[in-house]
Design an enzyme around this catalytic site. Sequence first.
Site, PDB file in Angstrom:
ATOM      1  N   CYS A 184       0.650  -1.514   0.271  1.00  0.00           N
ATOM      2  CA  CYS A 184      -0.076   0.323   0.161  1.00  0.00           C
ATOM      3  C   CYS A 184       0.888   0.950   0.161  1.00  0.00           C
ATOM      4  CB  CYS A 184      -1.038   0.177   1.186  1.00  0.00           C
ATOM      5  SG  CYS A 184      -1.712   1.244   1.563  1.00  0.00           S
ATOM      6  N   HIS A 199       0.183   4.926  -0.493  1.00  0.00           N
ATOM      7  CA  HIS A 199      -0.692   5.597   0.139  1.00  0.00           C
ATOM      8  C   HIS A 199      -0.410   5.521   1.961  1.00  0.00           C
ATOM      9  CE1 HIS A 199      -4.367   3.664   1.007  1.00  0.00           C
ATOM     10  NE2 HIS A 199      -4.878   5.020   1.661  1.00  0.00           N
ATOM     11  N   ASP A 206      -9.516   3.671  -5.160  1.00  0.00           N
ATOM     12  CA  ASP A 206      -8.682   4.513  -4.790  1.00  0.00           C
ATOM     13  C   ASP A 206      -9.004   6.170  -4.366  1.00  0.00           C
ATOM     14  OD1 ASP A 206      -6.421   5.282  -4.251  1.00  0.00           O
ATOM     15  OD2 ASP A 206      -5.184   3.398  -4.522  1.00  0.00           O
ATOM     16  N   GLY A 252      -0.666   4.252  -4.621  1.00  0.00           N
ATOM     17  CA  GLY A 252       0.710   4.889  -4.603  1.00  0.00           C
ATOM     18  C   GLY A 252       1.459   3.422  -5.407  1.00  0.00           C
TER      19      GLY A 252
END
Length: 342
Positions: free
Chosen positions: A98, A100, A260, A265
Amino acid sequence: MFVRTVDYHTAGEPFRIVLDGVPPIPGDTVAERRAIALGAGGSATAPRPSALDDVRQLLVQEPRGHAGMYGGFLVPPDDDEAHLGVLFWHKDGYSTACGHGTIALGAWAVDSGLVPAPADGVARVRIDVPSGRVTALVHRAGGHTTGVTFRNVPSRVTALKLPVETSLGTVEVAVAHSGACYASVSAAALGLAVEPERLPELTAVGREIRAALAGAEVVAHPTDARLSGVYGVVLYDELPSVDGVLNQRNVTVFADGQIDRSPCGSGTSARLAVLAAEGRLAPGEPLRHESIIGTVFSGRFLPGGDPQGEGVVTEVGGAAFRTGEHGFVLEPDDELGAGFLL
């Protein structure tokens, strides 16, 4: 039940960091802890019932969360070289990567004082995640965090023009492993555009593509079966360049139809690897990556490596902001229990 969290958002995507109230999670590594969290016979989007998963559901479901909620359980790192470990979770289960969330964790680690940082300069926060060790480069000025650059595990392309049949026609899909496996497809090739009003169609076709690739050889991770299988589908638009910088907008449909809000990311890492393999980006050249709500990540890949061999190392930059601190309670006579999703 009482659970304490601090919440951030990274480019609009929530990240709920769980500080207290989590039962012990056994395992020698973060990857092992994730496997234990999934449980015997469980999967990334359908974990087995457990005391730990009760906490995930409490935090992600209404009335304490929502279907777009995302977060992480803090766990010990794999060794003393890292500052912390994390198990990432979403509405359906547990992810392997992940970006973000890594950006948010880097900001939190510095802002909370867990990791010392200069008033001006860059602090390195090393984080163990299920797919490996990543680094958050936390940028500081005047004693404040101004942004975070996320350096990912190597990103590797396994397909560039894989034909996939959908209800909107056959499209060519690129597949890249960047801590999690992402399939990329042009929205225009599906007769769509990455716009909020097209979100129901984008979500539906993203789920179709994910299902169509289930079990395909190209979505199998070359060294770790725990990282296999499509996690997200990145639907992208080409935008006019900005000061000569390659510019794209995307929406990533991940897990079982979750959206998202950020440019994603680790999905941006996958896009960088694909663009490198296509010869559209050179090492160090930037990508401006915009989300469906207009927020932006910047990305680049570093010299060395091969996107279709050992992979390329990518850096993705953005900003995270604290949105609140919470103490969540589940009273014993609450008939909704951990809550519900709509």
